[in-house]
Motif scaffolding. Structure first.
Motif, mmCIF file in Angstrom:
data_model
loop_
_atom_site.group_PDB
_atom_site.id
_atom_site.type_symbol
_atom_site.label_atom_id
_atom_site.label_comp_id
_atom_site.label_asym_id
_atom_site.label_seq_id
_atom_site.Cartn_x
_atom_site.Cartn_y
_atom_site.Cartn_z
ATOM 1 N N PRO A 128 0.796 -1.233 0.000
ATOM 2 C CA PRO A 128 0.000 0.000 0.000
ATOM 3 C C PRO A 128 0.826 1.280 0.000
ATOM 4 O O PRO A 128 0.264 2.364 0.191
ATOM 5 C CB PRO A 128 -0.788 -0.126 1.302
ATOM 6 N N PHE A 129 2.142 1.166 -0.210
ATOM 7 C CA PHE A 129 3.017 2.320 -0.044
ATOM 8 C C PHE A 129 3.645 2.783 -1.354
ATOM 9 O O PHE A 129 3.802 2.010 -2.299
ATOM 10 C CB PHE A 129 4.154 1.990 0.928
ATOM 11 N N LEU A 130 4.014 4.041 -1.360
ATOM 12 C CA LEU A 130 5.018 4.549 -2.282
ATOM 13 C C LEU A 130 6.258 4.756 -1.433
ATOM 14 O O LEU A 130 6.227 5.488 -0.431
ATOM 15 C CB LEU A 130 4.588 5.870 -2.919
ATOM 16 N N LEU A 131 7.362 4.105 -1.819
ATOM 17 C CA LEU A 131 8.590 4.155 -1.036
ATOM 18 C C LEU A 131 9.621 5.063 -1.693
ATOM 19 O O LEU A 131 9.647 5.212 -2.911
ATOM 20 C CB LEU A 131 9.190 2.752 -0.909
ATOM 21 N N TRP A 132 10.470 5.660 -0.863
ATOM 22 C CA TRP A 132 11.676 6.300 -1.366
ATOM 23 C C TRP A 132 12.846 5.614 -0.659
ATOM 24 O O TRP A 132 13.070 5.791 0.533
ATOM 25 C CB TRP A 132 11.701 7.799 -1.094
ATOM 26 N N MET A 149 4.141 7.623 0.845
ATOM 27 C CA MET A 149 2.688 7.603 0.734
ATOM 28 C C MET A 149 2.140 6.268 1.188
ATOM 29 O O MET A 149 2.830 5.248 1.148
ATOM 30 C CB MET A 149 2.254 7.910 -0.713
ATOM 31 N N ASP A 150 0.875 6.290 1.602
ATOM 32 C CA ASP A 150 0.166 5.099 2.074
ATOM 33 C C ASP A 150 -1.247 5.150 1.483
ATOM 34 O O ASP A 150 -1.666 6.178 0.952
ATOM 35 C CB ASP A 150 0.126 5.102 3.608
ATOM 36 N N GLY A 151 -1.975 4.033 1.576
ATOM 37 C CA GLY A 151 -3.387 4.045 1.222
ATOM 38 C C GLY A 151 -3.734 3.435 -0.121
ATOM 39 O O GLY A 151 -4.907 3.424 -0.511
ATOM 40 N N PHE A 152 -2.727 2.918 -0.854
ATOM 41 C CA PHE A 152 -3.033 2.264 -2.118
ATOM 42 C C PHE A 152 -3.596 0.871 -1.848
ATOM 43 O O PHE A 152 -3.137 0.177 -0.944
ATOM 44 C CB PHE A 152 -1.780 2.154 -2.985
ATOM 45 N N SER A 180 -7.029 0.938 -7.459
ATOM 46 C CA SER A 180 -7.413 2.228 -6.880
ATOM 47 C C SER A 180 -6.915 2.379 -5.443
ATOM 48 O O SER A 180 -5.794 2.006 -5.126
ATOM 49 C CB SER A 180 -8.927 2.445 -6.988
ATOM 50 N N GLY A 181 -7.771 2.905 -4.549
ATOM 51 C CA GLY A 181 -7.360 3.194 -3.185
ATOM 52 C C GLY A 181 -7.612 4.645 -2.839
ATOM 53 O O GLY A 181 -8.165 5.421 -3.638
ATOM 54 N N GLU A 182 -7.207 5.014 -1.637
ATOM 55 C CA GLU A 182 -7.327 6.396 -1.161
ATOM 56 C C GLU A 182 -5.974 6.832 -0.607
ATOM 57 O O GLU A 182 -5.764 6.935 0.598
ATOM 58 C CB GLU A 182 -8.422 6.507 -0.104
ATOM 59 N N PRO A 183 -5.018 7.103 -1.493
ATOM 60 C CA PRO A 183 -3.644 7.395 -1.050
ATOM 61 C C PRO A 183 -3.505 8.764 -0.413
ATOM 62 O O PRO A 183 -4.304 9.678 -0.649
ATOM 63 C CB PRO A 183 -2.841 7.309 -2.348
ATOM 64 N N ASP A 194 -9.614 10.027 -3.198
ATOM 65 C CA ASP A 194 -10.223 8.806 -3.714
ATOM 66 C C ASP A 194 -9.879 8.715 -5.197
ATOM 67 O O ASP A 194 -10.304 9.549 -5.991
ATOM 68 C CB ASP A 194 -11.740 8.877 -3.518
ATOM 69 N N LEU A 195 -9.084 7.703 -5.554
ATOM 70 C CA LEU A 195 -8.659 7.587 -6.947
ATOM 71 C C LEU A 195 -9.817 7.274 -7.890
ATOM 72 O O LEU A 195 -9.745 7.612 -9.085
ATOM 73 C CB LEU A 195 -7.578 6.514 -7.086
ATOM 74 N N ARG A 196 -10.865 6.602 -7.401
ATOM 75 C CA ARG A 196 -12.076 6.357 -8.201
ATOM 76 C C ARG A 196 -11.748 5.881 -9.615
ATOM 77 O O ARG A 196 -12.313 6.345 -10.599
ATOM 78 C CB ARG A 196 -12.937 7.631 -8.303
ATOM 79 N N GLY A 197 -10.823 4.957 -9.722
ATOM 80 C CA GLY A 197 -10.487 4.444 -11.047
ATOM 81 C C GLY A 197 -9.680 5.403 -11.889
ATOM 82 O O GLY A 197 -9.613 5.267 -13.110
ATOM 83 N N GLY A 198 -9.031 6.383 -11.250
ATOM 84 C CA GLY A 198 -8.280 7.383 -11.997
ATOM 85 C C GLY A 198 -6.774 7.261 -11.813
ATOM 86 O O GLY A 198 -6.293 6.721 -10.815
#
Length: 669
Positions: A128-132, A149-152, A180-183, A194-198
């Motif tokens: 669920p993360f974006l890492l650096w 980031m978190d929430g994916f 999707s998810g709510e990052p 809310d990515l809502r498929g975006g």
């Protein structure tokens, strides 16, 4: 020391195996490249195997850093989540173009399927993360893991967020993938989106995250030389996000987005492709045999080394049918069009059913690198019928992986580059390269490292540049450093190259609410000779704050009325104009009716219908009454009036029950 010796011994063993393998393939006395067996490639190109097991396993992404080093992301956990992704550096110790060593930099990357170099480390898409992740002590091993980031969401591994790309506008873009998810940025969960498929873009420095538009839901996205974004997914092999969803806010549309299938070679909604050997297809969709069904890894070729006909092309893999397809890009009004280059054949195809091209990368040398995950079964078990899955070995191929290099067959030598962070003039000079990767990497290094000492050199280069792509990157680099000034931006708005004018309008949006003279420049560009410039100008005017918009309302109304009067049928210009004129819905509608006495069809009718829907949803019965009366007075044909009445009904039905009953719609009668 023990760690370094262990890496060295491992590399010696791998080198020994690799050279034995190459000796068998090439012969002891020959360094001549042998064409891999079972492949067909277009006659203008050469295919070379440059990495294979045991040097490489389960590759899904490949990137180069500013020093030209090669990094690969391996995904052994697919599809069962029984291992972690690994980031590996590949070495070519004897500089013969074939990799002969590896070092694992980071072996605990969860379910990562995408990464890019960033500053002194890597951004990694690992839901669920974006890492650096970075190497802080210079020993070649990642030792710093920061969760940005978190929430994916973490559903089907095929649908992870992916496709990390540094964009021309200095944001980093990513494909949704379907999960999707709510990052949110860590520590800022209240700002989750809310990515809502975006798909989305983000700025790691300013901690900004923006949903940009409808996603194809596939693996990877790519940009052409001018910053236009393309996507892919299974059946629909090439889509373009013509513009971001934000421009359409408030406009009543059944599909409120600008993601378009731009292929011109569809057959009943599917694009025909030409595999070789015995044909496979997706096990759950046998009817898709012979058509795209596993499209992925879309890649723009901007390497500057291919023959002219193949520059500015899009390559799309089909990992089910074991091939790579190529399309040429051309203008098609406000959007682009993707057309087959090779008739009834593919750019690259294999009769090896385990050849699974999942991704591609264009190198700083101008070559195209094809990433072969090499699995007997590539489909995720979620999509395999149970009665078929029991007879399949989903693990077959987990000990394999290949990388192929494609170069022009004749007169090719690797493009050279110098991207030394300590040599600012060389970075500025690199923006004149014919290679998209070199230009964009030079821009990224200057902007992300905040090298403000480059600003005078950038202005000097801009004043001297005769290279359109070089000027493009100079403008965006100055913008990224916060140094682009009004005179240079106005110069860009008047550039002789339409693609630069198009990009200049994107930059100008940020200044329109404080510089009214620039609003006048944008209004003038609605008369531009280029359809994409006109489209972009119309969209930009819709971003104005209310006060500035209404101060310029009469000029905007006149400009877009004129634009409509001469505009051919173009879905994207139609939506852009309707979106911008929402704030003058009735006056603009009356202007269109005045221009077209008795005959309102095509784009004009589409715009009127969208605006009628909008006025009805807002409950503006006075405006609707006026519109109906004028249609009657102008003797607009009955079919068109019916379309408008139906649009009004749709808009009215979007009102809440309380809103509907608080107003008397019989006034329209």
């Amino acid at each position: 020391m023990l760690q370094i010796m262990g890496v060295y011994i491992t590399r010696l063993r791998e080198l020994s195996y690799f050279f034995c393998l190459m000796a068998l393939l090439l012969g002891c006395e020959s360094k001549q490249v042998v064409f891999p067996e079972g492949f067909q490639i277009h006659s203008d190109f050469r295919l070379q195997l440059v990495a294979a097991e045991p040097l490489l396993f389960d590759p899904v992404d490949l990137q180069f850093d500013e020093e030209g080093r090669t990094f690969v992301l391996e995904m052994p956990e697919y599809p069962n989540r029984d291992a972690d992704s690994r980031l590996v550096e590949l070495f070519d110790s004897d500089k013969d173009g074939v990799y002969d060593g590896r070092q694992v930099l980071d072996g605990k990357l969860g379910i990562a399927s995408s990464f890019i170099p960033y500053k002194k480390g890597f951004l990694v898409a690992s839901p669920p993360f974006l890492l650096w992740n970075s190497d802080t002590d210079g020993d070649g091993i990642i030792d710093s893991h920061q969760k940005l980031m978190d929430g994916f969401s973490t559903g089907n591994l095929q649908h992870n967020f992916n496709g990390l790309n540094y964009g021309l506008d200095n944001w980093i873009y990513a494909a949704n993938g379907g999960n999707s998810g709510e990052p949110f940025f860590v520590g800022h969960s209240e700002e989750a989106i809310d990515l809502r498929g975006g798909d989305f873009k983000f700025d790691p420095e300013r901690k900004r995250l923006v949903r940009i538009g409808e996603s194809s839901g596939g693996f990877k996205l790519t940009f052409d030389d001018w910053g236009r974004m393309y996507e892919t997914h299974n059946l629909e092999h090439v889509s373009q996000l013509v513009f971001q969803d934000r421009y359409l806010e408030g406009l009543p549309l059944a599909s409120p987005h600008a993601l378009a299938n731009i292929s011109d070679h569809e057959d009943h909604g599917l694009a025909r492709i030409y595999p070789i050997g015995e044909q496979d297809t997706r096990v759950n969709h046998p009817e898709q045999a012979g058509y795209f069904s596993g499209a992925c890894g879309i890649t723009h070729y901007g390497g500057g080394a291919f023959p002219m006909a193949y520059n500015n092309s899009l390559l799309v893999a089909d990992c089910v049918l074991n091939l790579v397809h190529i399309d040429a890009l051309s203008n098609d009004g406000g959007a682009m069009k993707a057309s087959r280059i090779i008739d009834k054949a593919e750019f690259l195809a294999s009769n090896d059913r385990s050849f699974r091209p999942v991704n591609m990368s264009v190198g700083p040398d101008g070559a195209l690198y094809v990433i072969d995950m090499h699995r007997e079964v590539i489909e995720h078990p979620e999509w395999i019928p149970d009665e078929l899955e029991v007879a399949m070995d989903l693990e077959a191929g987990k000990d394999k992986g290949r990388i192929y290099k494609i170069t022009p067959k004749d007169e090719w030598s690797p493009i050279t580059f110098d991207l030394d962070l300590s040599d600012t003039p060389s970075l500025v000079s690199a923006m004149g390269s014919a290679n998209q990767w070199i230009r964009l990497t030079a821009q990224r290094l200057l902007v992300t490292n905040k090298i403000t000492s480059a600003i005078p050199l950038l202005f000097e280069a801009l004043n001297k540049s005769n290279n359109p792509l070089g000027r493009l990157h100079l403008y965006w680099t100055l913008e990224g450093l916060g140094a682009l000034e009004s005179p240079q931006l106005k110069m860009a708005l008047r550039d002789s190259i339409p693609e630069i004018r198009e990009n200049a309008i994107k930059i100008a949006e940020r200044y329109l609410n404080s510089e009214n003279e620039m609003v006048e420049d944008i209004i003038t560009l609605t008369k531009d000779s280029d359809a994409k410039v006109r489209l972009r100008a119309a969209l930009a005017l819709g971003t104005l704050e209310d006060k500035i918009y209404h101060e310029n309302g009469a000029a905007i109304l006149e400009a877009l009325s004129r634009m409509v009067s001469v505009m051919p049928n173009d879905e994207w210009a139609t939506k852009a104009i309707a979106a911008t004129m929402q704030r003058q819905a009735l006056p603009f509608s009356l202007s269109i009716l005045e221009q077209n006495k008795g005959q309102v069809t095509g784009v004009r009718l589409s715009i009127l219908a969208m605006l009628a829907d909008k006025m009805a949803k807002e409950g503006d019965l006075d405006a609707l009454t006026t519109l109906v009366l004028v249609c009657h007075e102008r003797k607009i044909q009955a079919t068109s009036q019916t379309v408008l009445i139906e649009a009004m009904v749709k808009g009215w039905e979007k009102r809440t029950e309380t809103e509907r009953f608080s107003t008397d719609p019989t006034k329209l009668l």
